[in-house]
Design a protein around this motif. Structure first.
Motif, PDB file in Angstrom:
ATOM      1  N   VAL A  83       0.879  -1.164   0.000  1.00  0.00           N
ATOM      2  CA  VAL A  83       0.000   0.000   0.000  1.00  0.00           C
ATOM      3  C   VAL A  83       0.919   1.218   0.000  1.00  0.00           C
ATOM      4  CG1 VAL A  83      -1.798   1.284   1.212  1.00  0.00           C
ATOM      5  CG2 VAL A  83      -1.811  -1.222   1.259  1.00  0.00           C
ATOM      6  N   LYS A  84       0.951   1.909  -1.122  1.00  0.00           N
ATOM      7  CA  LYS A  84       1.923   2.991  -1.334  1.00  0.00           C
ATOM      8  C   LYS A  84       3.317   2.419  -1.083  1.00  0.00           C
ATOM      9  CE  LYS A  84      -1.231   6.817  -0.594  1.00  0.00           C
ATOM     10  NZ  LYS A  84      -1.491   8.058   0.133  1.00  0.00           N
ATOM     11  N   ALA A  85       4.102   3.030  -0.170  1.00  0.00           N
ATOM     12  CA  ALA A  85       5.465   2.535   0.082  1.00  0.00           C
ATOM     13  C   ALA A  85       5.502   1.437   1.142  1.00  0.00           C
ATOM     14  CB  ALA A  85       6.370   3.699   0.498  1.00  0.00           C
ATOM     15  N   ASP A  86       4.374   1.172   1.779  1.00  0.00           N
ATOM     16  CA  ASP A  86       4.306   0.197   2.866  1.00  0.00           C
ATOM     17  C   ASP A  86       4.149  -1.209   2.296  1.00  0.00           C
ATOM     18  OD1 ASP A  86       4.133  -0.853   5.419  1.00  0.00           O
ATOM     19  OD2 ASP A  86       2.004  -0.351   5.658  1.00  0.00           O
ATOM     20  N   ARG A  87       5.124  -2.057   2.575  1.00  0.00           N
ATOM     21  CA  ARG A  87       5.085  -3.456   2.133  1.00  0.00           C
ATOM     22  C   ARG A  87       5.030  -4.346   3.360  1.00  0.00           C
ATOM     23  NH1 ARG A  87       8.439  -0.588  -1.276  1.00  0.00           N
ATOM     24  NH2 ARG A  87       8.219  -0.994  -3.516  1.00  0.00           N
ATOM     25  N   PHE A  88       4.108  -5.312   3.357  1.00  0.00           N
ATOM     26  CA  PHE A  88       3.983  -6.186   4.522  1.00  0.00           C
ATOM     27  C   PHE A  88       3.402  -7.537   4.117  1.00  0.00           C
ATOM     28  CE2 PHE A  88       0.245  -3.484   4.197  1.00  0.00           C
ATOM     29  CZ  PHE A  88      -0.823  -4.346   4.356  1.00  0.00           C
ATOM     30  N   ARG A  89       3.587  -8.505   5.003  1.00  0.00           N
ATOM     31  CA  ARG A  89       2.999  -9.832   4.825  1.00  0.00           C
ATOM     32  C   ARG A  89       1.615  -9.819   5.473  1.00  0.00           C
ATOM     33  NH1 ARG A  89       4.752 -12.327   0.936  1.00  0.00           N
ATOM     34  NH2 ARG A  89       3.992 -14.276   1.747  1.00  0.00           N
ATOM     35  N   ALA A  90       0.714 -10.588   4.907  1.00  0.00           N
ATOM     36  CA  ALA A  90      -0.635 -10.669   5.461  1.00  0.00           C
ATOM     37  C   ALA A  90      -1.165 -12.080   5.302  1.00  0.00           C
ATOM     38  CB  ALA A  90      -1.564  -9.667   4.772  1.00  0.00           C
ATOM     39  N   ARG A  91      -2.162 -12.385   6.102  1.00  0.00           N
ATOM     40  CA  ARG A  91      -2.900 -13.636   5.959  1.00  0.00           C
ATOM     41  C   ARG A  91      -4.250 -13.264   5.368  1.00  0.00           C
ATOM     42  NH1 ARG A  91      -1.344 -15.788  10.133  1.00  0.00           N
ATOM     43  NH2 ARG A  91       0.161 -17.075   9.094  1.00  0.00           N
ATOM     44  N   ALA A  92      -4.587 -13.903   4.263  1.00  0.00           N
ATOM     45  CA  ALA A  92      -5.837 -13.606   3.564  1.00  0.00           C
ATOM     46  C   ALA A  92      -6.897 -14.621   3.968  1.00  0.00           C
ATOM     47  CB  ALA A  92      -5.611 -13.658   2.058  1.00  0.00           C
ATOM     48  N   ARG A  93      -8.116 -14.114   4.164  1.00  0.00           N
ATOM     49  CA  ARG A  93      -9.230 -15.007   4.445  1.00  0.00           C
ATOM     50  C   ARG A  93     -10.482 -14.416   3.820  1.00  0.00           C
ATOM     51  NH1 ARG A  93     -12.638 -12.995   8.156  1.00  0.00           N
ATOM     52  NH2 ARG A  93     -11.895 -11.322   9.518  1.00  0.00           N
ATOM     53  N   THR A  94     -11.406 -15.292   3.503  1.00  0.00           N
ATOM     54  CA  THR A  94     -12.690 -14.849   2.967  1.00  0.00           C
ATOM     55  C   THR A  94     -13.552 -14.360   4.123  1.00  0.00           C
ATOM     56  OG1 THR A  94     -12.500 -16.473   1.194  1.00  0.00           O
ATOM     57  CG2 THR A  94     -14.696 -15.560   1.598  1.00  0.00           C
ATOM     58  N   ALA A  95     -14.201 -13.209   3.927  1.00  0.00           N
ATOM     59  CA  ALA A  95     -15.064 -12.648   4.966  1.00  0.00           C
ATOM     60  C   ALA A  95     -16.168 -13.638   5.322  1.00  0.00           C
ATOM     61  CB  ALA A  95     -15.675 -11.335   4.476  1.00  0.00           C
ATOM     62  N   THR A  96     -16.525 -13.660   6.575  1.00  0.00           N
ATOM     63  CA  THR A  96     -17.604 -14.537   7.040  1.00  0.00           C
ATOM     64  C   THR A  96     -18.958 -13.974   6.592  1.00  0.00           C
ATOM     65  OG1 THR A  96     -17.925 -13.346   9.113  1.00  0.00           O
ATOM     66  CG2 THR A  96     -16.261 -15.123   9.111  1.00  0.00           C
ATOM     67  N   ASP A  97     -19.982 -14.811   6.660  1.00  0.00           N
ATOM     68  CA  ASP A  97     -21.333 -14.357   6.320  1.00  0.00           C
ATOM     69  C   ASP A  97     -21.767 -13.201   7.215  1.00  0.00           C
ATOM     70  OD1 ASP A  97     -21.558 -16.166   4.263  1.00  0.00           O
ATOM     71  OD2 ASP A  97     -22.653 -17.656   5.451  1.00  0.00           O
ATOM     72  N   GLU A  98     -21.283 -13.179   8.458  1.00  0.00           N
ATOM     73  CA  GLU A  98     -21.630 -12.108   9.382  1.00  0.00           C
ATOM     74  C   GLU A  98     -20.961 -10.794   8.990  1.00  0.00           C
ATOM     75  OE1 GLU A  98     -20.534 -15.206  10.496  1.00  0.00           O
ATOM     76  OE2 GLU A  98     -22.608 -15.846  10.803  1.00  0.00           O
ATOM     77  N   GLU A  99     -19.720 -10.870   8.529  1.00  0.00           N
ATOM     78  CA  GLU A  99     -18.968  -9.671   8.143  1.00  0.00           C
ATOM     79  C   GLU A  99     -19.388  -9.119   6.784  1.00  0.00           C
ATOM     80  OE1 GLU A  99     -14.465 -10.336   9.670  1.00  0.00           O
ATOM     81  OE2 GLU A  99     -15.216 -11.833   8.254  1.00  0.00           O
ATOM     82  N   ARG A 100     -19.863 -10.005   5.943  1.00  0.00           N
ATOM     83  CA  ARG A 100     -20.076  -9.688   4.531  1.00  0.00           C
ATOM     84  C   ARG A 100     -20.948  -8.459   4.261  1.00  0.00           C
ATOM     85  NH1 ARG A 100     -19.399 -11.774  -0.424  1.00  0.00           N
ATOM     86  NH2 ARG A 100     -21.048 -11.308  -1.922  1.00  0.00           N
ATOM     87  N   PRO A 101     -22.138  -8.304   4.873  1.00  0.00           N
ATOM     88  CA  PRO A 101     -22.981  -7.149   4.512  1.00  0.00           C
ATOM     89  C   PRO A 101     -22.282  -5.804   4.717  1.00  0.00           C
ATOM     90  CG  PRO A 101     -24.264  -8.762   5.734  1.00  0.00           C
ATOM     91  CD  PRO A 101     -22.825  -9.204   5.805  1.00  0.00           C
ATOM     92  N   GLU A 102     -21.634  -5.627   5.857  1.00  0.00           N
ATOM     93  CA  GLU A 102     -20.936  -4.364   6.127  1.00  0.00           C
ATOM     94  C   GLU A 102     -19.789  -4.142   5.148  1.00  0.00           C
ATOM     95  OE1 GLU A 102     -18.216  -2.203   9.587  1.00  0.00           O
ATOM     96  OE2 GLU A 102     -19.156  -4.133  10.028  1.00  0.00           O
ATOM     97  N   LEU A 103     -19.008  -5.199   4.902  1.00  0.00           N
ATOM     98  CA  LEU A 103     -17.857  -5.062   4.016  1.00  0.00           C
ATOM     99  C   LEU A 103     -18.294  -4.855   2.563  1.00  0.00           C
ATOM    100  CD1 LEU A 103     -15.437  -7.700   5.564  1.00  0.00           C
ATOM    101  CD2 LEU A 103     -15.519  -5.213   5.948  1.00  0.00           C
ATOM    102  N   TRP A 104     -19.393  -5.499   2.155  1.00  0.00           N
ATOM    103  CA  TRP A 104     -19.893  -5.298   0.788  1.00  0.00           C
ATOM    104  C   TRP A 104     -20.327  -3.833   0.615  1.00  0.00           C
ATOM    105  CZ3 TRP A 104     -19.470  -8.170  -3.481  1.00  0.00           C
ATOM    106  CH2 TRP A 104     -20.114  -7.677  -4.618  1.00  0.00           C
ATOM    107  N   ARG A 105     -21.026  -3.286   1.597  1.00  0.00           N
ATOM    108  CA  ARG A 105     -21.447  -1.876   1.515  1.00  0.00           C
ATOM    109  C   ARG A 105     -20.229  -0.957   1.391  1.00  0.00           C
ATOM    110  NH1 ARG A 105     -25.300  -3.622   5.206  1.00  0.00           N
ATOM    111  NH2 ARG A 105     -24.074  -2.928   6.998  1.00  0.00           N
TER     112      ARG A 105
END
Length: 135
Positions: A83-105
């Protein structure tokens, strides 16, 4: 307008000065390991920050199949993020059904075409949460 390999190259060369702001939105670079080849693949993706996490959408423009980068992170969820000059490692996961509505919006407000892409396909377009791995 940049996207694809040229987008990745300019983003990396300029620490995101060119490429982060794209088409009235923001992009990050996601690097996954090929599930068959083992090679590193870097993809520019529209993102938003949600708390400490970064959120991306595996839309592939509403294609009936998931994008390769999403299939790769399903096989190996440890990814590289820039992200811009910031480089980092991350763990990727699919959003849960509970998280999905807020994140989709959140993401549809950022890129309204996501709603159109979802209407074009029968698959449930995944929302991916990138959780930074602190060492």
């Amino acid at each position: 307008m940049l996207f694809g390999k040229e987008h990745v190259q300019r983003y990396q060369e300029t620490d995101g000065a060119e490429g982060h702001d794209w088409n009235n939105t923001t992009t990050l670079l996601l690097t996954t390991k090929g599930r068959k080849s083992g090679k590193a693949y870097t993809t520019p993706l529209i993102y938003q920050q949600h708390g400490r996490d970064h959120i991306v959408v595996a839309s592939k423009g509403g294609d009936p199949d998931h994008p390769d980068w999403y299939k790769n992170l399903q096989a190996d969820p440890e990814v590289g993020v820039q992200v811009k000059a910031d480089r980092f490692r991350a763990r990727a996961r699919t959003a849960t059904d509970e998280e999905r509505p807020e994140l989709w919006r959140l993401m549809a407000a950022t890129w309204p075409d996501y709603d159109n892409y979802q209407q074009k396909t029968d698959r449930k377009i995944p929302i991916v949460v990138l959780e930074s791995i602190t060492t």
